[in-house]
Design a protein around this motif. Sequence first.
Motif, PDB file in Angstrom:
ATOM      1  N   ALA A 100       0.797  -1.091   0.382  1.00  0.00           N
ATOM      2  CA  ALA A 100      -0.104  -0.374   0.163  1.00  0.00           C
ATOM      3  C   ALA A 100       0.332   1.158   0.083  1.00  0.00           C
ATOM      4  O   ALA A 100       2.024   1.351   1.217  1.00  0.00           O
ATOM      5  CB  ALA A 100      -0.954  -0.318   1.499  1.00  0.00           C
ATOM      6  N   LYS A 101       1.122   1.911  -1.391  1.00  0.00           N
ATOM      7  CA  LYS A 101       1.795   2.781  -1.470  1.00  0.00           C
ATOM      8  C   LYS A 101       3.360   2.949  -0.246  1.00  0.00           C
ATOM      9  O   LYS A 101       3.334   2.079  -1.992  1.00  0.00           O
ATOM     10  CB  LYS A 101       0.926   4.346  -0.610  1.00  0.00           C
ATOM     11  N   VAL A 102       3.803   3.031  -0.236  1.00  0.00           N
ATOM     12  CA  VAL A 102       5.111   2.709   0.328  1.00  0.00           C
ATOM     13  C   VAL A 102       5.877   1.862   0.954  1.00  0.00           C
ATOM     14  O   VAL A 102       6.867   1.274   1.813  1.00  0.00           O
ATOM     15  CB  VAL A 102       6.620   3.999   0.572  1.00  0.00           C
ATOM     16  N   ILE A 103       4.702   1.146   1.566  1.00  0.00           N
ATOM     17  CA  ILE A 103       4.366   0.007   2.437  1.00  0.00           C
ATOM     18  C   ILE A 103       4.623  -1.294   1.686  1.00  0.00           C
ATOM     19  O   ILE A 103       4.161  -1.614   0.862  1.00  0.00           O
ATOM     20  CB  ILE A 103       3.388  -0.241   3.257  1.00  0.00           C
ATOM     21  N   PHE A 104       5.900  -1.957   1.918  1.00  0.00           N
ATOM     22  CA  PHE A 104       5.708  -3.775   1.553  1.00  0.00           C
ATOM     23  C   PHE A 104       6.313  -3.905   2.054  1.00  0.00           C
ATOM     24  O   PHE A 104       7.750  -4.154   3.415  1.00  0.00           O
ATOM     25  CB  PHE A 104       7.706  -3.398   0.443  1.00  0.00           C
ATOM     26  N   TYR A 105       5.107  -4.965   2.839  1.00  0.00           N
ATOM     27  CA  TYR A 105       5.325  -5.977   4.281  1.00  0.00           C
ATOM     28  C   TYR A 105       5.497  -7.402   3.763  1.00  0.00           C
ATOM     29  O   TYR A 105       4.406  -7.662   3.963  1.00  0.00           O
ATOM     30  CB  TYR A 105       5.023  -5.363   5.190  1.00  0.00           C
ATOM     31  N   PRO A 106       6.608  -8.142   3.929  1.00  0.00           N
ATOM     32  CA  PRO A 106       6.494  -9.692   3.020  1.00  0.00           C
ATOM     33  C   PRO A 106       6.671 -10.457   4.103  1.00  0.00           C
ATOM     34  O   PRO A 106       7.706  -9.899   5.016  1.00  0.00           O
ATOM     35  CB  PRO A 106       7.056  -9.480   2.155  1.00  0.00           C
ATOM     36  N   LEU A 107       5.819 -10.979   5.010  1.00  0.00           N
ATOM     37  CA  LEU A 107       6.324 -12.382   5.453  1.00  0.00           C
ATOM     38  C   LEU A 107       5.684 -13.759   4.327  1.00  0.00           C
ATOM     39  O   LEU A 107       4.983 -14.070   3.874  1.00  0.00           O
ATOM     40  CB  LEU A 107       5.192 -12.832   6.726  1.00  0.00           C
ATOM     41  N   TYR A 108       6.681 -14.897   4.824  1.00  0.00           N
ATOM     42  CA  TYR A 108       6.420 -16.120   4.285  1.00  0.00           C
ATOM     43  C   TYR A 108       6.471 -17.144   5.328  1.00  0.00           C
ATOM     44  O   TYR A 108       7.229 -17.220   6.723  1.00  0.00           O
ATOM     45  CB  TYR A 108       8.043 -16.527   3.973  1.00  0.00           C
ATOM     46  N   PHE A 109       5.271 -17.719   4.871  1.00  0.00           N
ATOM     47  CA  PHE A 109       5.014 -19.193   5.897  1.00  0.00           C
ATOM     48  C   PHE A 109       5.220 -20.781   5.367  1.00  0.00           C
ATOM     49  O   PHE A 109       4.890 -20.658   4.194  1.00  0.00           O
ATOM     50  CB  PHE A 109       2.858 -18.962   5.972  1.00  0.00           C
ATOM     51  N   ARG A 110       5.686 -21.188   6.170  1.00  0.00           N
ATOM     52  CA  ARG A 110       6.233 -22.813   5.210  1.00  0.00           C
ATOM     53  C   ARG A 110       5.717 -23.841   6.441  1.00  0.00           C
ATOM     54  O   ARG A 110       5.611 -23.481   7.456  1.00  0.00           O
ATOM     55  CB  ARG A 110       7.692 -23.003   5.434  1.00  0.00           C
ATOM     56  N   LEU A 111       4.869 -24.470   6.219  1.00  0.00           N
ATOM     57  CA  LEU A 111       4.611 -25.574   6.999  1.00  0.00           C
ATOM     58  C   LEU A 111       5.951 -26.460   7.534  1.00  0.00           C
ATOM     59  O   LEU A 111       6.795 -26.397   6.749  1.00  0.00           O
ATOM     60  CB  LEU A 111       3.526 -27.165   5.889  1.00  0.00           C
ATOM     61  N   ASP A 121      10.333 -13.666   7.497  1.00  0.00           N
ATOM     62  CA  ASP A 121      10.710 -11.870   7.410  1.00  0.00           C
ATOM     63  C   ASP A 121      11.565 -11.844   6.595  1.00  0.00           C
ATOM     64  O   ASP A 121      12.357 -12.916   5.371  1.00  0.00           O
ATOM     65  CB  ASP A 121      10.695 -10.837   8.442  1.00  0.00           C
ATOM     66  N   ASP A 122      11.718 -10.695   5.978  1.00  0.00           N
ATOM     67  CA  ASP A 122      12.749 -10.098   5.041  1.00  0.00           C
ATOM     68  C   ASP A 122      14.187 -10.319   4.993  1.00  0.00           C
ATOM     69  O   ASP A 122      15.171 -10.834   4.225  1.00  0.00           O
ATOM     70  CB  ASP A 122      11.810  -9.144   3.879  1.00  0.00           C
ATOM     71  N   ASN A 123      14.113 -10.426   6.383  1.00  0.00           N
ATOM     72  CA  ASN A 123      15.744 -10.430   7.352  1.00  0.00           C
ATOM     73  C   ASN A 123      15.915 -11.946   7.406  1.00  0.00           C
ATOM     74  O   ASN A 123      16.529 -11.594   8.295  1.00  0.00           O
ATOM     75  CB  ASN A 123      15.767  -9.014   8.514  1.00  0.00           C
ATOM     76  N   ASP A 124      15.099 -12.671   7.338  1.00  0.00           N
ATOM     77  CA  ASP A 124      15.164 -14.175   7.223  1.00  0.00           C
ATOM     78  C   ASP A 124      14.870 -14.461   9.237  1.00  0.00           C
ATOM     79  O   ASP A 124      15.879 -15.389   9.346  1.00  0.00           O
ATOM     80  CB  ASP A 124      16.636 -14.705   6.896  1.00  0.00           C
ATOM     81  N   ARG A 125      14.880 -13.681   9.596  1.00  0.00           N
ATOM     82  CA  ARG A 125      14.387 -14.301  10.555  1.00  0.00           C
ATOM     83  C   ARG A 125      12.854 -14.852  11.009  1.00  0.00           C
ATOM     84  O   ARG A 125      12.182 -15.168  10.245  1.00  0.00           O
ATOM     85  CB  ARG A 125      13.759 -12.755  11.220  1.00  0.00           C
ATOM     86  N   GLU A 126      12.999 -15.765  12.078  1.00  0.00           N
ATOM     87  CA  GLU A 126      11.892 -17.311  11.502  1.00  0.00           C
ATOM     88  C   GLU A 126      11.608 -17.386  13.132  1.00  0.00           C
ATOM     89  O   GLU A 126      12.865 -17.459  14.325  1.00  0.00           O
ATOM     90  CB  GLU A 126      12.168 -18.491  11.083  1.00  0.00           C
ATOM     91  N   LEU A 127      10.315 -17.821  12.557  1.00  0.00           N
ATOM     92  CA  LEU A 127       9.188 -18.170  14.080  1.00  0.00           C
ATOM     93  C   LEU A 127       8.230 -19.021  14.154  1.00  0.00           C
ATOM     94  O   LEU A 127       7.619 -18.970  13.117  1.00  0.00           O
ATOM     95  CB  LEU A 127       8.391 -16.727  14.339  1.00  0.00           C
ATOM     96  N   GLU A 128       8.633 -20.260  14.684  1.00  0.00           N
ATOM     97  CA  GLU A 128       7.918 -20.712  14.947  1.00  0.00           C
ATOM     98  C   GLU A 128       6.530 -20.866  15.300  1.00  0.00           C
ATOM     99  O   GLU A 128       6.542 -20.140  16.367  1.00  0.00           O
ATOM    100  CB  GLU A 128       8.057 -22.559  15.781  1.00  0.00           C
TER     101      GLU A 128
END
Length: 152
Positions: A100-111, A121-128
């Motif tokens: 949205a406009k200048v916001i670009f915020y991705p998360l990636y979900f893996r089973l 997240d984009d910084n490769d920080r992971e959380l279960e």
Amino acid sequence: MTRAERNIYLFLDDHLGLYDNPHGLEFCMNIDESVFVIHPLKPPPEPWVDFGLLYPSNPFSKFMQDFRFRKSQELISLTPAHLWAMYNSGKAEIYCTIVAKVIFYPLYFRLTKKNTMIVRDDNDRELEIREVFTRPHQFLEYTQSHFLLNEG
């Protein structure tokens, strides 16, 4: 490099590293020869969200190993069902990106095999997380709350 690897490599290279197959899968080979595969899911949960399946960037040899291609025709004929199978086995992810406009915020979900999900997240920080999302709005709500907590 095997003959199959050479054929797929040359096929992607002939398409300048970007190839959209007839089934809506996008293949992108980067300068470092890593490859990722994207399939946007339509419709997204909201018009300001990108949402879809993603085979994350991996070295070319890992990409070939995971997809088991023997010839370039298989790249052309690959369907989203194969990417869904890879998601269900933990090799592909669902991405949910606020755009949205200048916001670009991705998360990636893996089973995971433990009936949980890894969120990256984009910084490769992971959380279960101890929940498996199945509906697009679940991914969106989690992405929005994560954005508000970390960026807001």
